[in-house]
Design a protein around this motif. Sequence first.
Motif: not given
Length: 499
Positions: A354-379
Amino acid sequence: MSNPLQEQDEDLFVSTVESLNPASNHKPEELNHNILEAAEDIDLNDDESGTITPATQTQDAAPTISPLEQVPPPMTETAKSAAPKIVSKNNNEHKLHAVSANGQPDDRFIEIKVGSASKVGDGMSAYLVYKITTKTNLGVFKKSEFEVSRRFSDFLGLYEKLVEKHVSSGRIVPPAPEKNVVGMTKVKIGKEELGNDEFVERRRSALERFLVRISRHPVLVIDPDFREFLELEGDLPKSSHTSTLSGAGVIKLISKVGDTVNKITYKMDENDSLIQRPEFHLQWFEDKSLFIENLDVQLRKLHLSLDFMVQQRRELAANSGTFARSAAMLGNCEEHTGLSRCLSKLSELHEKVEQAQTQQANNDFYLLAELLKDYVGLVGAIKEVFHQRVKVYQTWQHAQQTLTKKREQLNRYQLSSRSERIPTAKNEVEEWEGKVERGEEEFRLISKVIKQEVESFEVKRIEEFKNSIVRYMECLLENQQQLAQLWETFLPEAKAIEE
């Protein structure tokens, strides 16, 4: 008592930047003079450590008739040689390094960190304050290290000021984080520690990325308002533009409605012979507009898919935790010693899973999802400066049409021998000829600046996506290796049941 709506109200019409109102009483000459005055304190091309010399800008010679040309373009030879690179030590720390003219890195940098938030006040009047720590050796700042406290509305106020000054010149201003009514309301009325609140951490991270992106821009980083935001001790003056229900907020809303209608109804005449000249980069803008539209669509689709993946990963982690508790309860009531021990180990295993999967979910969010959200705004910010170019073109065309009418009127006066009106008509023709010249020059300059800005954006986009994807794959590999090791350690326990 502070207005609770100031921190949390959503805008009804989503727009990345606020369009500059031509009728407002702005003084771009004064603002740009302040920027140039601040730029004299820093030269990113200087190779000597600890030596600050006035910066030199390479610009095309042009008559001083437009505020646009008073701000140096962001990707001159000086800016290109000083293109900043981000070095991320962890999720909370970013450092901007300059590169000298000979391509070797020098020792100048700016490092910005947004620390954990603290809540001020109680109930719906409460608000969050973030500590911002800055370390730098750029001569444009008064100190090498300083710390200030800022609330969320201060970040929005900084964004509005930068947009007001720079978007009309064609510069891309990174969008500020969005307001969140639900998340902020939960924080206001909640009793939990802020350090454990996911919404607070997401906002803190977004605010830090916002400041780092501004610091990477060679013009925005020396803006007086940005320097004041980072350096001024005490509270900043409250911005009247961050509250939707204020007078300024209502005016902004009306302006957005009119600007949205203008975007839909007006299209630039690309067959106009006036804009076919090379200095207006017509073909480049046509190709880039299509690219930006497609990029916007693809980024939004990918961001939606990643959000769904993060949600599924979090649900999987929660289900692993539920299974762990169920296995523990079953092991406690099992009479068979070997099986009871195995179920107990299985419960411990799934807690770690559970801890490992939670950490991976955070990696999914902060490393990719938030990056894409930022670039949607920049576009969205790029599309806004493209529209600003259209507005400059509209002004130019209006002046051209008015000049034609004034010339026709002068010809009628001359043919009808109405000599008493001829001098006034000539003055009007001369006045509008000057406006046409200024309009053409502004259109040329904003086209040039936007082209440089977008080209710089492309370089940074490729670099940032590459670094983020590499980091994401490394984290994903580490996570999978961790899960494999966990199951390998459990295998002997499972086999021991048969003995």
